[in-house]
Design a protein around this motif. Structure first.
Motif, PDB file in Angstrom:
ATOM      1  N   THR A  68       9.430   4.025  32.915  1.00  0.00           N
ATOM      2  CA  THR A  68       9.010   3.103  33.979  1.00  0.00           C
ATOM      3  C   THR A  68       9.675   1.745  33.798  1.00  0.00           C
ATOM      4  N   PHE A 124       6.614   7.755  29.172  1.00  0.00           N
ATOM      5  CA  PHE A 124       6.277   7.317  30.532  1.00  0.00           C
ATOM      6  C   PHE A 124       6.520   5.820  30.702  1.00  0.00           C
ATOM      7  N   LYS A 125       5.989   5.011  29.780  1.00  0.00           N
ATOM      8  CA  LYS A 125       6.166   3.554  29.875  1.00  0.00           C
ATOM      9  C   LYS A 125       7.630   3.161  29.728  1.00  0.00           C
ATOM     10  N   LEU A 144       0.609  -5.427  36.617  1.00  0.00           N
ATOM     11  CA  LEU A 144       0.966  -4.166  35.961  1.00  0.00           C
ATOM     12  C   LEU A 144       0.542  -4.107  34.493  1.00  0.00           C
ATOM     13  N   TRP A 145      -0.045  -5.179  33.986  1.00  0.00           N
ATOM     14  CA  TRP A 145      -0.414  -5.216  32.571  1.00  0.00           C
ATOM     15  C   TRP A 145      -1.375  -4.095  32.193  1.00  0.00           C
ATOM     16  N   SER A 146      -2.293  -3.729  33.071  1.00  0.00           N
ATOM     17  CA  SER A 146      -3.249  -2.665  32.730  1.00  0.00           C
ATOM     18  C   SER A 146      -2.549  -1.298  32.644  1.00  0.00           C
ATOM     19  N   LEU A 147      -1.448  -1.127  33.346  1.00  0.00           N
ATOM     20  CA  LEU A 147      -0.701   0.130  33.328  1.00  0.00           C
ATOM     21  C   LEU A 147       0.362   0.148  32.223  1.00  0.00           C
ATOM     22  N   ILE A 148       1.121  -0.940  32.090  1.00  0.00           N
ATOM     23  CA  ILE A 148       2.262  -0.994  31.179  1.00  0.00           C
ATOM     24  C   ILE A 148       1.929  -1.722  29.879  1.00  0.00           C
ATOM     25  N   SER A 200       5.450   4.887  24.761  1.00  0.00           N
ATOM     26  CA  SER A 200       5.424   6.248  25.315  1.00  0.00           C
ATOM     27  C   SER A 200       6.618   6.477  26.248  1.00  0.00           C
ATOM     28  N   SER A 213       1.107  -6.072  28.364  1.00  0.00           N
ATOM     29  CA  SER A 213       1.501  -7.457  28.646  1.00  0.00           C
ATOM     30  C   SER A 213       2.869  -7.750  28.043  1.00  0.00           C
TER      31      SER A 213
END
Length: 154
Positions: free
Chosen positions: A136, A132-133, A80-84, A130, A86
């Motif tokens: 999530t 969104f993050k 999930l690092w690319s989305l959220i 953000s 590290s």
């Protein structure tokens, strides 16, 4: 007191500006100390207090982040690092520190799992993450805590 976050449901204040350092492996450290640094690479270098006011319940809570407290950063699976981001993202360090303390000491928030998750989300937003993050990550930690057995005491 430094206001960190405030909305119609929650207020968070710090007594001091936190000072976080990364712990490094050094050749003269024994294996046990190196394993501890690998597991908990972040260290709080200056004691500070966190004041939390739950506007909904009119309850207030205080916790102390001790000098020398170490933790692992945000627990984010690598896929999930690319989305959220590290686990070492600077904007996650303070929120993950406070959240880890609350997860390890349920009594600090009278067993209120939801409050610990809301504090985490508020601190993420205050750190510039953000919406969104933050949402999530909030949902992930709240559901993980529930699955791990932290049920509401209220």
């Amino acid at each position: 007191m430094i206001e960190i976050y405030a909305d119609k449901e929650l207020e968070i204040y710090f007594s001091e500006t936190p000072h976080i350092d990364v712990r490094y492996l050094l050749p003269w450290q024994d294996k046990k100390e190196q394993e501890n640094i690998i597991k908990f690479p972040f260290e709080n270098k200056k004691e500070f207090k966190v004041y939390i006011v739950d506007i909904e319940t009119m309850e207030d809570y205080t916790l102390t982040v001790e000098k020398g407290y170490c933790w692992d950063g945000a627990t984010i699976p690598r896929f999930l690092w690319s989305l959220i981001g590290s686990k070492t993202d600077n904007s996650f360090l303070i929120p993950s520190c406070i959240h880890d303390i609350l997860c390890n000491n349920h009594d600090l928030v009278c067993g209120d799992r939801n409050l610990s998750s809301r504090v985490f989300k508020a601190l993420l937003l205050a750190s510039g993450v953000s919406k969104f993050k933050a949402q999530t990550m909030y949902l992930a930690v709240d559901n993980f805590q529930r699955l791990c057995g932290w049920h509401e005491n209220k």
